[in-house]
Design an enzyme around this catalytic site. Structure first.
Site, PDB file in Angstrom:
ATOM      1  N   CYS A 118      28.391  43.287  55.012  1.00 26.07           N
ATOM      2  CA  CYS A 118      27.356  42.452  54.381  1.00 26.07           C
ATOM      3  C   CYS A 118      26.472  41.727  55.390  1.00 26.07           C
ATOM      4  CB  CYS A 118      27.997  41.452  53.429  1.00 26.07           C
ATOM      5  SG  CYS A 118      29.084  42.227  52.231  1.00 26.07           S
ATOM      6  N   HIS A 257      23.644  35.354  52.005  1.00 22.40           N
ATOM      7  CA  HIS A 257      24.193  36.600  51.449  1.00 22.40           C
ATOM      8  C   HIS A 257      24.593  36.338  49.995  1.00 22.40           C
ATOM      9  CE1 HIS A 257      26.505  40.053  50.621  1.00 22.40           C
ATOM     10  NE2 HIS A 257      27.690  39.505  50.803  1.00 22.40           N
ATOM     11  N   ASN A 287      26.554  41.830  44.363  1.00 21.97           N
ATOM     12  CA  ASN A 287      26.702  41.850  45.817  1.00 21.97           C
ATOM     13  C   ASN A 287      26.309  43.238  46.325  1.00 21.97           C
ATOM     14  OD1 ASN A 287      27.545  41.921  48.464  1.00 21.97           O
ATOM     15  ND2 ASN A 287      29.525  40.956  48.085  1.00 21.97           N
TER      16      ASN A 287
HETATM   17  C1  LIG Z   1      36.910  37.655  43.487  1.00 23.33           C
HETATM   18  C2  LIG Z   1      36.768  36.216  42.963  1.00 23.33           C
HETATM   19  C3  LIG Z   1      35.535  36.132  42.082  1.00 23.33           C
HETATM   20  C4  LIG Z   1      37.991  35.871  42.137  1.00 23.33           C
HETATM   21  O1  LIG Z   1      37.868  34.548  41.655  1.00 23.33           O
HETATM   22  P1  LIG Z   1      39.140  33.585  41.646  1.00 23.33           P
HETATM   23  O2  LIG Z   1      38.707  32.338  40.992  1.00 23.33           O
HETATM   24  O3  LIG Z   1      39.654  33.533  43.051  1.00 23.33           O
HETATM   25  O4  LIG Z   1      40.103  34.363  40.692  1.00 23.33           O
HETATM   26  P2  LIG Z   1      41.599  34.849  40.979  1.00 23.33           P
HETATM   27  O5  LIG Z   1      41.561  35.992  41.933  1.00 23.33           O
HETATM   28  O6  LIG Z   1      42.415  33.657  41.329  1.00 23.33           O
HETATM   29  O7  LIG Z   1      41.994  35.381  39.559  1.00 23.33           O
HETATM   30  C5  LIG Z   1      42.181  34.485  38.480  1.00 23.33           C
HETATM   31  C6  LIG Z   1      42.609  35.296  37.282  1.00 23.33           C
HETATM   32  O8  LIG Z   1      41.478  36.076  36.825  1.00 23.33           O
HETATM   33  C7  LIG Z   1      41.888  37.423  36.698  1.00 23.33           C
HETATM   34  N1  LIG Z   1      40.738  38.288  36.978  1.00 23.33           N
HETATM   35  C8  LIG Z   1      40.354  38.806  38.163  1.00 23.33           C
HETATM   36  N2  LIG Z   1      39.248  39.536  37.995  1.00 23.33           N
HETATM   37  C9  LIG Z   1      38.929  39.475  36.690  1.00 23.33           C
HETATM   38  C10 LIG Z   1      37.885  40.017  35.928  1.00 23.33           C
HETATM   39  N3  LIG Z   1      36.918  40.789  36.471  1.00 23.33           N
HETATM   40  N4  LIG Z   1      37.841  39.735  34.626  1.00 23.33           N
HETATM   41  C11 LIG Z   1      38.780  38.970  34.050  1.00 23.33           C
HETATM   42  N5  LIG Z   1      39.789  38.426  34.723  1.00 23.33           N
HETATM   43  C12 LIG Z   1      39.863  38.678  36.034  1.00 23.33           C
HETATM   44  C13 LIG Z   1      42.982  37.610  37.699  1.00 23.33           C
HETATM   45  O9  LIG Z   1      43.789  38.705  37.350  1.00 23.33           O
HETATM   46  C14 LIG Z   1      43.712  36.291  37.569  1.00 23.33           C
HETATM   47  O10 LIG Z   1      44.530  36.344  36.452  1.00 23.33           O
HETATM   48  P3  LIG Z   1      46.003  35.679  36.485  1.00 23.33           P
HETATM   49  O11 LIG Z   1      45.758  34.214  36.720  1.00 23.33           O
HETATM   50  O12 LIG Z   1      46.530  35.991  35.130  1.00 23.33           O
HETATM   51  O13 LIG Z   1      46.719  36.348  37.598  1.00 23.33           O
HETATM   52  C15 LIG Z   1      36.653  35.203  44.114  1.00 23.33           C
HETATM   53  O14 LIG Z   1      37.856  35.116  44.813  1.00 23.33           O
HETATM   54  C16 LIG Z   1      35.576  35.592  45.071  1.00 23.33           C
HETATM   55  O15 LIG Z   1      34.416  35.612  44.737  1.00 23.33           O
HETATM   56  N6  LIG Z   1      35.922  35.847  46.327  1.00 23.33           N
HETATM   57  C17 LIG Z   1      34.962  36.270  47.298  1.00 23.33           C
HETATM   58  C18 LIG Z   1      34.687  37.703  47.083  1.00 23.33           C
HETATM   59  C19 LIG Z   1      33.431  38.138  47.737  1.00 23.33           C
HETATM   60  O16 LIG Z   1      32.391  37.656  47.414  1.00 23.33           O
HETATM   61  N7  LIG Z   1      33.572  39.078  48.660  1.00 23.33           N
HETATM   62  C20 LIG Z   1      32.517  39.663  49.347  1.00 23.33           C
HETATM   63  C21 LIG Z   1      32.148  38.776  50.490  1.00 23.33           C
HETATM   64  S1  LIG Z   1      31.137  39.630  51.538  1.00 23.33           S
END
Ligand SMILES: CC(C)(COP(=O)(O)OP(=O)(O)OC[C@H]1O[C@@H](n2cnc3c(N)ncnc32)[C@H](O)[C@@H]1OP(=O)(O)O)[C@@H](O)C(=O)NCCC(=O)NCCS
Length: 330
Positions: A118, A257, A287
């Site tokens: 990215c 980004h 993204n």
């Molecule tokens: C991926 C991201 C959105 C997840 O958000 P989060 O608040 O950390 O969510 P979690 O991973 O803790 O998941 C919370 C719950 O939602 C669920 N979940 C994950 N993806 C889901 C989706 N698409 N739809 C519904 N539920 C979802 C998980 O299974 C989890 O359920 P559980 O509590 O029963 O286990 C977040 O971590 C993020 O944006 N990270 C950065 C990723 C990124 O931008 N990467 C590229 C950088 S270059």
């Protein structure tokens, strides 16, 4: 001060391309166990674009490049270097830059790909600056293109809802025209590479006929990526401002980004820049990795949010991990 920082490196033209096909969160609801509500509240993303069958990262890059050349008032034949950022190339070989070159009818330029995930566009600005510093008559075409939907595991809801396809392009010269690249800083930490991966390289030695495994697709520890993204994007932004004797008050627009709205808000808070000076378009594109920042620049210009005379601070973070920041004075 290094020699390359003494050269007035300018971005003379910008272009961006998103495929016609749009996948909304509601479309995803039909085949992924997710909801529009979850995706919008956790990420801010509402839709993403997807390349058509038979359309590849090189096609998107060529479309963006044509627009960047038109914006620069230049012909393809004037380009001396094609440098292309991607982590989803058409092939391992030939490189995508050569494919873009051929699509534009350019012959004889230096053409190569690089992968900073990215952070690709900001890394590319740094390389383009080095090229024009060494060769002031160079006219560099920087493309940043991704076909991420080709490497998503649609059964993995934690990643497949986040990414989209697209491309951005810029023409970089030292001929005195365009936005001044005041400075650019790039960094990385390879120890953390395992937190965000896309397979398909030779690490996994597939034999003919083998099914691909989960590691063929985007795999990510979202929570850890989130923390490192906020910390490093904010820190490198502060570094690039400080070494130019500037503060955040000197920045008219932060163009981060476009990964996740919560990451963008957290970076904005750490830098102390009001939300109305932070550009966001991830709700429309998701993204798009390397294409994210140039897509945002083109969009900000088209919407009249980014105007001549304004200083923009670009900040990126991506797999590798890689990160970077640049100051562009329009
Ligand atoms: C991926 C991201 C959105 C997840 O958000 P989060 O608040 O950390 O969510 P979690 O991973 O803790 O998941 C919370 C719950 O939602 C669920 N979940 C994950 N993806 C889901 C989706 N698409 N739809 C519904 N539920 C979802 C998980 O299974 C989890 O359920 P559980 O509590 O029963 O286990 C977040 O971590 C993020 O944006 N990270 C950065 C990723 C990124 O931008 N990467 C590229 C950088 S270059």
């Amino acid at each position: 001060m290094t020699a390359s920082r003494d050269i007035a490196c300018r971005v003379r033209g910008f272009g961006a391309y998103t495929p016609v096909d749009v996948l909304t969160n509601f479309d995803l609801e039909k085949f992924v166990e997710t909801t529009d509500e979850w995706i919008t509240t956790r990420t801010g993303i509402r839709q993403r674009h997807r390349l058509a069958e038979g359309q590849n990262a090189s096609d998107a890059a060529a479309e963006a490049a044509r627009l960047a050349l038109a914006d620069a008032g230049m012909e393809p034949g004037e380009i001396t270097h094609v440098i292309n950022a991607t982590c989803t190339p058409d092939y391992l070989c030939p490189n995508t830059a050569c494919l873009v070159e051929a699509k534009l009818g350019i012959v004889g330029a230096m053409a190569f790909d690089f992968n900073a995930a990215c952070s690709g566009y900001v890394y590319g600005l740094s390389m383009a600056r080095a090229i024009v510093a060494a060769q002031p008559e160079a006219r560099v075409l920087l493309t940043a293109t991704e076909a991420l939907t080709r490497r998503l595991n649609w059964a993995d809801r934690t990643t497949c809802v986040l990414f989209g396809d697209g491309a951005g392009a810029s023409v970089i010269t030292a001929d005195g025209q365009g936005a001044l690249l005041e400075d650019v800083l790039c960094a990385s930490d390879g120890n953390l590479g395992g937190l965000l991966t896309i397979g398909g390289g030779t690490h996994t030695p597939y034999a003919k006929g083998d099914p691909v495994g989960d590691d063929f697709f985007v795999q990510m520890n979202g929570r850890d990526v989130f923390k490192h993204a906020v910390r490093n994007m904010a820190a490198i932004s502060q570094d690039v401002l400080a070494r130019n004797g500037l503060t955040i008050d000197d920045v008219a627009l932060l163009i981060p980004h476009q990964a996740n709205l919560r990451i963008i808000e957290a970076v904005g808070d750490r830098l102390g820049i009001p939300a109305d000076r932070v550009f966001v378009n991830l709700h429309e594109v998701g993204n798009t990795s390397a294409a994210s920042v140039p897509l945002a620049i083109a969009d900000a210009r088209a919407k009249g949010v980014l105007r001549p005379g304004m200083r923009a601070l670009l900040a990126t973070f991506g797999g590798g991990f890689t990160w970077g920041a640049a100051l562009l004075h329009f």
